[in-house]
Design a protein around this motif. Structure first.
Motif, PDB file in Angstrom:
ATOM      1  N   SER A 117      -2.767   3.350  -8.703  1.00 41.07           N
ATOM      2  CA  SER A 117      -2.383   1.920  -9.198  1.00 41.07           C
ATOM      3  C   SER A 117      -2.036   1.324  -7.794  1.00 41.07           C
ATOM      4  CB  SER A 117      -1.135   2.123 -10.011  1.00 41.07           C
ATOM      5  OG  SER A 117      -1.034   0.980 -10.534  1.00 41.07           O
ATOM      6  N   ARG A 118      -1.133   1.704  -6.893  1.00 39.76           N
ATOM      7  CA  ARG A 118      -0.654   1.007  -5.755  1.00 39.76           C
ATOM      8  C   ARG A 118      -1.808   0.524  -4.672  1.00 39.76           C
ATOM      9  NH1 ARG A 118       4.866   2.736  -3.280  1.00 39.76           N
ATOM     10  NH2 ARG A 118       4.243   1.073  -2.188  1.00 39.76           N
ATOM     11  N   ALA A 119      -2.804   1.395  -4.465  1.00 45.73           N
ATOM     12  CA  ALA A 119      -3.821   1.439  -3.759  1.00 45.73           C
ATOM     13  C   ALA A 119      -4.669   0.433  -4.066  1.00 45.73           C
ATOM     14  CB  ALA A 119      -4.281   3.011  -3.496  1.00 45.73           C
ATOM     15  N   ALA A 120      -4.903   0.555  -5.448  1.00 41.67           N
ATOM     16  CA  ALA A 120      -5.841  -0.670  -5.972  1.00 41.67           C
ATOM     17  C   ALA A 120      -5.310  -2.081  -5.917  1.00 41.67           C
ATOM     18  CB  ALA A 120      -6.185  -0.232  -7.452  1.00 41.67           C
ATOM     19  N   ARG A 121      -4.038  -2.127  -6.393  1.00 35.56           N
ATOM     20  CA  ARG A 121      -3.493  -3.369  -6.581  1.00 35.56           C
ATOM     21  C   ARG A 121      -3.244  -4.116  -4.951  1.00 35.56           C
ATOM     22  NH1 ARG A 121       0.343  -1.081 -10.020  1.00 35.56           N
ATOM     23  NH2 ARG A 121       1.998  -1.672  -8.361  1.00 35.56           N
ATOM     24  N   SER A 122      -3.111  -3.276  -4.177  1.00 34.30           N
ATOM     25  CA  SER A 122      -2.888  -3.666  -2.614  1.00 34.30           C
ATOM     26  C   SER A 122      -4.136  -3.961  -1.888  1.00 34.30           C
ATOM     27  CB  SER A 122      -2.219  -2.600  -1.763  1.00 34.30           C
ATOM     28  OG  SER A 122      -2.844  -1.345  -1.646  1.00 34.30           O
ATOM     29  N   GLY A 123      -5.376  -3.591  -2.378  1.00 37.96           N
ATOM     30  CA  GLY A 123      -6.604  -3.787  -1.751  1.00 37.96           C
ATOM     31  C   GLY A 123      -6.730  -2.568  -0.939  1.00 37.96           C
ATOM     32  N   MET A 124      -5.958  -1.602  -0.936  1.00 36.27           N
ATOM     33  CA  MET A 124      -6.424  -0.272  -0.124  1.00 36.27           C
ATOM     34  C   MET A 124      -7.702   0.435  -0.399  1.00 36.27           C
ATOM     35  SD  MET A 124      -3.827   2.814   0.636  1.00 36.27           S
ATOM     36  CE  MET A 124      -4.451   4.290   1.662  1.00 36.27           C
ATOM     37  N   LEU A 125      -7.885   0.586  -1.855  1.00 35.12           N
ATOM     38  CA  LEU A 125      -9.231   1.226  -2.318  1.00 35.12           C
ATOM     39  C   LEU A 125     -10.531   0.471  -1.869  1.00 35.12           C
ATOM     40  CD1 LEU A 125      -8.310   2.569  -5.919  1.00 35.12           C
ATOM     41  CD2 LEU A 125      -8.573   3.677  -3.629  1.00 35.12           C
ATOM     42  N   ALA A 126     -10.175  -0.884  -2.144  1.00 36.73           N
ATOM     43  CA  ALA A 126     -11.458  -1.717  -1.680  1.00 36.73           C
ATOM     44  C   ALA A 126     -11.893  -1.599  -0.447  1.00 36.73           C
ATOM     45  CB  ALA A 126     -11.295  -3.284  -2.195  1.00 36.73           C
ATOM     46  N   PRO A 165       0.993  -1.285  -0.040  1.00 34.54           N
ATOM     47  CA  PRO A 165      -0.109  -0.067  -0.168  1.00 34.54           C
ATOM     48  C   PRO A 165       0.776   1.275  -0.015  1.00 34.54           C
ATOM     49  CG  PRO A 165      -0.732  -1.573   1.833  1.00 34.54           C
ATOM     50  CD  PRO A 165       0.477  -2.118   0.809  1.00 34.54           C
ATOM     51  N   PRO A 166       0.343   2.261  -0.610  1.00 39.14           N
ATOM     52  CA  PRO A 166       1.191   3.602  -0.619  1.00 39.14           C
ATOM     53  C   PRO A 166       1.278   4.179   0.661  1.00 39.14           C
ATOM     54  CG  PRO A 166      -1.026   4.032  -1.509  1.00 39.14           C
ATOM     55  CD  PRO A 166      -0.825   2.372  -1.571  1.00 39.14           C
ATOM     56  N   LYS A 167       2.292   4.765   1.088  1.00 45.02           N
ATOM     57  CA  LYS A 167       2.406   5.585   2.455  1.00 45.02           C
ATOM     58  C   LYS A 167       1.782   6.631   2.489  1.00 45.02           C
ATOM     59  CE  LYS A 167       7.184   3.429   3.126  1.00 45.02           C
ATOM     60  NZ  LYS A 167       8.513   3.455   3.513  1.00 45.02           N
ATOM     61  N   THR A 168       1.371   7.420   1.428  1.00 39.40           N
ATOM     62  CA  THR A 168       0.855   8.789   1.504  1.00 39.40           C
ATOM     63  C   THR A 168      -0.564   8.457   2.043  1.00 39.40           C
ATOM     64  OG1 THR A 168       2.142   9.618   0.097  1.00 39.40           O
ATOM     65  CG2 THR A 168       0.236  10.840   0.296  1.00 39.40           C
ATOM     66  N   PRO A 169      -1.298   9.176   3.010  1.00 38.33           N
ATOM     67  CA  PRO A 169      -2.572   9.006   3.279  1.00 38.33           C
ATOM     68  C   PRO A 169      -3.512   9.377   2.314  1.00 38.33           C
ATOM     69  CG  PRO A 169      -1.236  10.128   5.206  1.00 38.33           C
ATOM     70  CD  PRO A 169      -0.380   9.940   3.929  1.00 38.33           C
ATOM     71  N   ALA A 170      -4.641   8.718   2.209  1.00 38.03           N
ATOM     72  CA  ALA A 170      -5.457   9.050   1.006  1.00 38.03           C
ATOM     73  C   ALA A 170      -5.994  10.572   1.280  1.00 38.03           C
ATOM     74  CB  ALA A 170      -6.759   8.370   1.431  1.00 38.03           C
ATOM     75  N   ALA A 171      -6.196  11.105   2.419  1.00 41.41           N
ATOM     76  CA  ALA A 171      -6.515  12.803   2.505  1.00 41.41           C
ATOM     77  C   ALA A 171      -5.524  13.553   2.030  1.00 41.41           C
ATOM     78  CB  ALA A 171      -6.821  12.818   4.074  1.00 41.41           C
ATOM     79  N   LEU A 172      -4.233  13.248   1.718  1.00 41.76           N
ATOM     80  CA  LEU A 172      -3.123  14.139   1.247  1.00 41.76           C
ATOM     81  C   LEU A 172      -2.829  13.932  -0.053  1.00 41.76           C
ATOM     82  CD1 LEU A 172      -0.794  14.034   4.287  1.00 41.76           C
ATOM     83  CD2 LEU A 172      -2.634  15.506   3.909  1.00 41.76           C
ATOM     84  N   VAL A 173      -3.589  12.800  -0.927  1.00 41.53           N
ATOM     85  CA  VAL A 173      -3.010  12.562  -2.400  1.00 41.53           C
ATOM     86  C   VAL A 173      -3.371  13.344  -3.305  1.00 41.53           C
ATOM     87  CG1 VAL A 173      -3.472  10.840  -4.160  1.00 41.53           C
ATOM     88  CG2 VAL A 173      -3.403   9.913  -1.817  1.00 41.53           C
ATOM     89  N   GLY A 174      -4.603  14.221  -2.875  1.00 41.89           N
ATOM     90  CA  GLY A 174      -4.854  15.463  -3.774  1.00 41.89           C
ATOM     91  C   GLY A 174      -3.871  16.499  -3.976  1.00 41.89           C
TER      92      GLY A 174
END
Length: 333
Positions: free
Chosen positions: A93-102, A72-81
């Motif tokens: 891409s990393r968040a999806a493949r790692s299952g983080m988005l789901a 999973p990516p290290k950057t918190p989702a709240a800061l991605v923007g």
């Protein structure tokens, strides 16, 4: 030699005589032919959104296997923007493949995608891959034909390979047009498909043009359009027209569960609608683990839905030649 002779004999048996061809053509044209205006719309759409056989998709089997994961990516989702565009795409891409988005909540997903650069989603999808080199899926499909919205969806089992393009599709018993089957192999007959209508007519299997009245009687689309790639490539092809029309962001973003598929649904609406665009409004559901759309709903200029697609299950598989052969004993040709 025996298999080759058997194929030639089968072709002789199933090739309809002239009067049978005339009868089927008359039935198709009188009862199930697509109106000329719809045919013209199909031609325009096909010229604009023809599905490419992507080398990136074909080469991506290991990266897109069912068990493929990443850290999973290290950057918190709240800061991605706040990240640069390229970094946002890599994060997705990393968040999806790692299952983080789901695993994110509905509210967190909506907040995330609203914060992204408007080009992040198209870039993520373009980088793909938008499907598997070889896979099996089940789908629910409805299309408005002759102005009629079907009461029951087609429930289909489809097997596809992309290089070369070969397709087997069967209409399942709990959906409309149950029992129909079709085969397509671009290496054998690139402009024709083989199939039967199901029911009593399954005894009459024949080769027919991909763009003929019989082939278009239940759909605006060609058998070549079956698969997850088509919807994604259509969205990307329309992207420049959306931008030219001033539509940079989705009008609405929400999380939905449609026939068991949990997706992030993006609603896009254009000022002019058809015929400049495929639809006046599109609602596209992004898969949470892979860069393709799982669901699609299309609406005409009057606000009426004219197409709905849901990919229920998508499983990468490898197939042998019998999968796309009319003499396969598991099929009813």
């Amino acid at each position: 030699m025996h298999r080759a002779r058997r194929r030639r004999q089968n072709r002789k048996l199933i090739r309809p005589s002239a009067w049978v061809s005339s009868l089927l053509a008359a039935l198709a044209l009188s009862a199930i032919a697509v109106p000329a205006s719809a045919q013209e719309a199909v031609s325009r759409a096909a010229a604009t959104i023809a599905l490419p056989t992507s080398t990136a998709t074909s080469a991506a089997g290991p990266a897109l296997s069912a068990g493929a994961t990443s850290t999973p990516p290290k950057t918190p989702a709240a800061l991605v923007g706040k990240l640069p565009l390229d970094s946002q795409v890599r994060w997705l891409s990393r968040a999806a493949r790692s299952g983080m988005l789901a695993n994110m909540s509905d509210a967190a997903l909506v907040s995330l995608f609203k914060s992204l650069d408007p080009l992040a989603l198209p870039r993520y999808l373009k980088d793909g891959p938008n499907g598997y080199p070889s896979y099996e899926f089940t789908m629910l499909r409805r299309e408005r034909i002759h102005g009629q919205w079907p009461d029951q969806a087609d429930h289909m089992l489809v097997r596809v390979t992309r290089d070369p393009l070969r397709v087997y599709a069967k209409w399942l018993p709990d959906g409309a047009h149950a029992g129909q089957e079709i085969l397509y192999d671009e290496t054998a007959r690139p402009d024709e498909m083989y199939g039967h209508l199901g029911g009593l007519l399954k005894v009459i299997a024949l080769w027919t043009s991909l763009n003929g009245a019989l082939a278009r009687s239940q759909s605006r689309h060609s058998v070549r359009d079956l698969g997850t790639e088509y919807i994604t490539q259509q969205f990307l092809a329309e992207g420049k027209k959306f931008a030219d029309a001033g539509v940079m962001r989705a009008e609405d973003i929400e999380v939905k569960t449609i026939d068991g598929a949990r997706v992030v649904a993006f609603t896009y609406e254009t000022p002019s609608g058809q015929p400049e665009f495929y639809a006046k409004k599109e609602v596209l559901g992004l898969d949470l683990r892979r860069p393709y759309f799982r669901t699609a709903e299309s609406f005409d200029n009057d606000g009426n839905i004219f197409e709905s697609i849901v990919f229920q299950t998508i499983v990468p598989k490898t197939f042998d030649d019998t999968t796309f052969s009319p003499v396969n004993p598991a099929y009813n040709f």
